[in-house]
Design a protein around this motif. Structure first.
Motif, PDB file in Angstrom:
ATOM      1  N   CYS A  46      10.894 -34.098  21.531  1.00  0.00           N
ATOM      2  CA  CYS A  46      11.942 -33.046  21.426  1.00  0.00           C
ATOM      3  C   CYS A  46      11.042 -31.715  20.878  1.00  0.00           C
ATOM      4  CB  CYS A  46      13.135 -33.175  20.489  1.00  0.00           C
ATOM      5  SG  CYS A  46      14.334 -33.869  21.469  1.00  0.00           S
ATOM      6  N   ALA A  47      10.172 -32.195  19.739  1.00  0.00           N
ATOM      7  CA  ALA A  47       9.411 -31.168  18.910  1.00  0.00           C
ATOM      8  C   ALA A  47       8.182 -30.651  19.915  1.00  0.00           C
ATOM      9  CB  ALA A  47       9.012 -31.698  17.749  1.00  0.00           C
ATOM     10  N   LEU A  48       7.797 -31.416  20.716  1.00  0.00           N
ATOM     11  CA  LEU A  48       6.821 -30.947  21.661  1.00  0.00           C
ATOM     12  C   LEU A  48       7.355 -30.114  22.884  1.00  0.00           C
ATOM     13  CD1 LEU A  48       4.482 -34.413  22.109  1.00  0.00           C
ATOM     14  CD2 LEU A  48       4.092 -32.115  20.777  1.00  0.00           C
ATOM     15  N   ILE A  49       8.356 -30.389  23.270  1.00  0.00           N
ATOM     16  CA  ILE A  49       9.262 -29.598  24.533  1.00  0.00           C
ATOM     17  C   ILE A  49       9.399 -28.257  23.731  1.00  0.00           C
ATOM     18  CG2 ILE A  49      11.125 -29.471  26.072  1.00  0.00           C
ATOM     19  CD1 ILE A  49      11.026 -32.570  26.219  1.00  0.00           C
ATOM     20  N   ASP A  50      10.238 -28.398  22.729  1.00  0.00           N
ATOM     21  CA  ASP A  50      10.570 -27.011  22.044  1.00  0.00           C
ATOM     22  C   ASP A  50      10.174 -27.088  20.629  1.00  0.00           C
ATOM     23  OD1 ASP A  50      11.955 -24.743  20.949  1.00  0.00           O
ATOM     24  OD2 ASP A  50      14.022 -25.569  21.517  1.00  0.00           O
ATOM     25  N   PRO A  51       9.043 -26.545  20.171  1.00  0.00           N
ATOM     26  CA  PRO A  51       8.596 -26.270  18.815  1.00  0.00           C
ATOM     27  C   PRO A  51       9.265 -25.573  17.976  1.00  0.00           C
ATOM     28  CG  PRO A  51       6.678 -26.118  20.556  1.00  0.00           C
ATOM     29  CD  PRO A  51       7.924 -25.782  21.174  1.00  0.00           C
ATOM     30  N   ALA A  52      10.120 -24.934  18.421  1.00  0.00           N
ATOM     31  CA  ALA A  52      11.180 -24.113  17.782  1.00  0.00           C
ATOM     32  C   ALA A  52      12.500 -24.828  17.459  1.00  0.00           C
ATOM     33  CB  ALA A  52      11.374 -22.655  18.361  1.00  0.00           C
ATOM     34  N   ALA A  53      12.669 -25.734  18.210  1.00  0.00           N
ATOM     35  CA  ALA A  53      13.832 -26.867  17.871  1.00  0.00           C
ATOM     36  C   ALA A  53      14.139 -27.122  16.431  1.00  0.00           C
ATOM     37  CB  ALA A  53      13.850 -28.060  18.665  1.00  0.00           C
ATOM     38  N   PRO A  54      15.171 -26.621  15.656  1.00  0.00           N
ATOM     39  CA  PRO A  54      15.427 -26.948  14.352  1.00  0.00           C
ATOM     40  C   PRO A  54      15.525 -28.516  14.237  1.00  0.00           C
ATOM     41  CG  PRO A  54      17.511 -26.461  15.585  1.00  0.00           C
ATOM     42  CD  PRO A  54      16.387 -26.085  16.464  1.00  0.00           C
ATOM     43  N   ALA A  55      15.242 -28.851  12.840  1.00  0.00           N
ATOM     44  CA  ALA A  55      15.292 -29.991  12.243  1.00  0.00           C
ATOM     45  C   ALA A  55      16.666 -30.889  12.701  1.00  0.00           C
ATOM     46  CB  ALA A  55      14.851 -30.266  10.640  1.00  0.00           C
ATOM     47  N   ARG A  56      17.552 -30.027  12.515  1.00  0.00           N
ATOM     48  CA  ARG A  56      18.936 -30.400  13.028  1.00  0.00           C
ATOM     49  C   ARG A  56      19.011 -31.220  14.640  1.00  0.00           C
ATOM     50  NH1 ARG A  56      23.409 -30.391  10.022  1.00  0.00           N
ATOM     51  NH2 ARG A  56      22.535 -28.978   8.873  1.00  0.00           N
ATOM     52  N   TRP A  57      18.312 -30.395  15.267  1.00  0.00           N
ATOM     53  CA  TRP A  57      18.308 -30.943  16.581  1.00  0.00           C
ATOM     54  C   TRP A  57      17.316 -32.127  16.887  1.00  0.00           C
ATOM     55  CZ3 TRP A  57      18.321 -26.798  21.071  1.00  0.00           C
ATOM     56  CH2 TRP A  57      19.529 -25.961  21.072  1.00  0.00           C
ATOM     57  N   ARG A  58      16.268 -32.116  15.934  1.00  0.00           N
ATOM     58  CA  ARG A  58      15.358 -33.295  16.159  1.00  0.00           C
ATOM     59  C   ARG A  58      16.017 -34.564  15.721  1.00  0.00           C
ATOM     60  NH1 ARG A  58      10.693 -31.583  13.065  1.00  0.00           N
ATOM     61  NH2 ARG A  58      11.593 -29.524  12.884  1.00  0.00           N
ATOM     62  N   LEU A  59      16.732 -34.237  14.448  1.00  0.00           N
ATOM     63  CA  LEU A  59      17.524 -35.602  13.861  1.00  0.00           C
ATOM     64  C   LEU A  59      18.688 -35.837  14.836  1.00  0.00           C
ATOM     65  CD1 LEU A  59      18.068 -37.162  11.568  1.00  0.00           C
ATOM     66  CD2 LEU A  59      19.512 -35.327  10.525  1.00  0.00           C
ATOM     67  N   HIS A  60      19.127 -34.912  15.573  1.00  0.00           N
ATOM     68  CA  HIS A  60      20.111 -35.273  16.591  1.00  0.00           C
ATOM     69  C   HIS A  60      19.544 -36.278  17.741  1.00  0.00           C
ATOM     70  CE1 HIS A  60      23.422 -35.163  19.774  1.00  0.00           C
ATOM     71  NE2 HIS A  60      24.269 -34.675  18.631  1.00  0.00           N
ATOM     72  N   GLY A  61      18.084 -35.916  17.987  1.00  0.00           N
ATOM     73  CA  GLY A  61      17.287 -36.552  18.810  1.00  0.00           C
ATOM     74  C   GLY A  61      16.954 -37.998  18.302  1.00  0.00           C
ATOM     75  N   LEU A  62      16.837 -38.348  17.093  1.00  0.00           N
ATOM     76  CA  LEU A  62      16.449 -39.300  16.517  1.00  0.00           C
ATOM     77  C   LEU A  62      17.627 -40.440  16.636  1.00  0.00           C
ATOM     78  CD1 LEU A  62      14.422 -40.993  14.501  1.00  0.00           C
ATOM     79  CD2 LEU A  62      15.605 -40.040  12.743  1.00  0.00           C
ATOM     80  N   LEU A  63      18.940 -39.911  16.358  1.00  0.00           N
ATOM     81  CA  LEU A  63      20.117 -40.627  16.469  1.00  0.00           C
ATOM     82  C   LEU A  63      20.645 -40.853  17.636  1.00  0.00           C
ATOM     83  CD1 LEU A  63      21.250 -39.312  12.961  1.00  0.00           C
ATOM     84  CD2 LEU A  63      20.207 -41.382  13.239  1.00  0.00           C
ATOM     85  N   HIS A  64      19.929 -40.528  18.768  1.00  0.00           N
ATOM     86  CA  HIS A  64      20.756 -40.301  19.988  1.00  0.00           C
ATOM     87  C   HIS A  64      21.129 -41.638  20.517  1.00  0.00           C
ATOM     88  CE1 HIS A  64      16.939 -41.778  21.841  1.00  0.00           C
ATOM     89  NE2 HIS A  64      17.549 -41.779  22.953  1.00  0.00           N
ATOM     90  N   ASP A  65      20.585 -42.596  20.055  1.00  0.00           N
ATOM     91  CA  ASP A  65      20.711 -44.199  20.310  1.00  0.00           C
ATOM     92  C   ASP A  65      21.326 -45.077  19.387  1.00  0.00           C
ATOM     93  OD1 ASP A  65      20.327 -44.022  23.305  1.00  0.00           O
ATOM     94  OD2 ASP A  65      18.142 -44.697  23.173  1.00  0.00           O
ATOM     95  N   ALA A  66      21.757 -44.436  18.206  1.00  0.00           N
ATOM     96  CA  ALA A  66      21.836 -44.974  17.150  1.00  0.00           C
ATOM     97  C   ALA A  66      23.243 -45.981  17.422  1.00  0.00           C
ATOM     98  CB  ALA A  66      22.327 -44.119  15.873  1.00  0.00           C
TER      99      ALA A  66
END
Length: 200
Positions: free
Chosen positions: A67-87
């Protein structure tokens, strides 16, 4: 005349929490339980080469990184959402897509309830905006392509048909693409969670 009690619908976690699978409460969700469970769930139903599984915990960290590589401007909240996408899979396991489709609406409903409770627990939007959903899906499919071709026996052309061609260089992800043992994957997941949570 004896009456039957309702079937047990909760699972006891190592934290001591009892999570009701059918009606989950955010109050019963602990990140340590998620990390522990996901680090012991195998991607691809375990049909991967090598002596170490590619866990859902490692996949989740990989998705956050992509997520961070595709969109370096993505906020931490979005990357955290990515981390938890399969939680939710820390409770219900990682079922392959064809089996999910066969189970249909029942599986999707249970998964959606768990996802909502998990996201609410960590103050994330359970109904993400379209751009966030699109970014997470794109990162998830890129991760699937790399895992499929490196470990699950897929030829690149077949993986491209199923997951699309990633727009990023896998050399940027070498550390996260090497299979980790369960304890290492669990620690990596927790470290990524803590880093992103501090950045909120």
């Amino acid at each position: 005349m004896t009456t039957r009690s309702a079937p047990r619908a909760w699972q006891r976690m190592l934290s001591g929490r009892r999570l009701d699978i059918l009606n989950p409460s955010p109050l019963d969700v602990e990140i340590e339980d998620i990390a522990h469970g996901l680090a012991r769930v195998a991607r691809w139903n375990g049909q991967t080469c090598g002596g170490v599984i590619f866990s859902v915990a490692q996949h989740s960290v990989l998705v956050a990184e992509i997520c961070a590589l595709i969109d370096p401007a993505a906020p931490a909240r979005w990357r955290l959402h990515g981390l938890l996408h399969d939680a939710p899979e820390y409770v219900i396991g990682d079922m392959i897509s064809p089996f999910k489709a066969a189970l249909g609406e029942v599986y999707r409903e249970v998964e959606a309830r768990l996802a909502r409770a998990i996201l609410q627990r960590f103050s994330l939007n359970p109904d993400p905006p379209t751009a966030l959903a699109r970014l997470t899906k794109k990162a998830d499919r890129a991760s699937a392509f790399f895992e499929a071709t490196l470990y699950a026996g897929f030829e690149p052309d077949e993986a491209k048909r199923l997951f699309g061609a990633p727009e990023i260089d896998p050399r940027q992800l070498e550390h996260w693409l090497a299979p980790m043992g369960s304890e290492q994957a669990q620690a990596a997941f927790l470290e990524k969670f803590e880093t992103l949570e501090r950045a909120l």
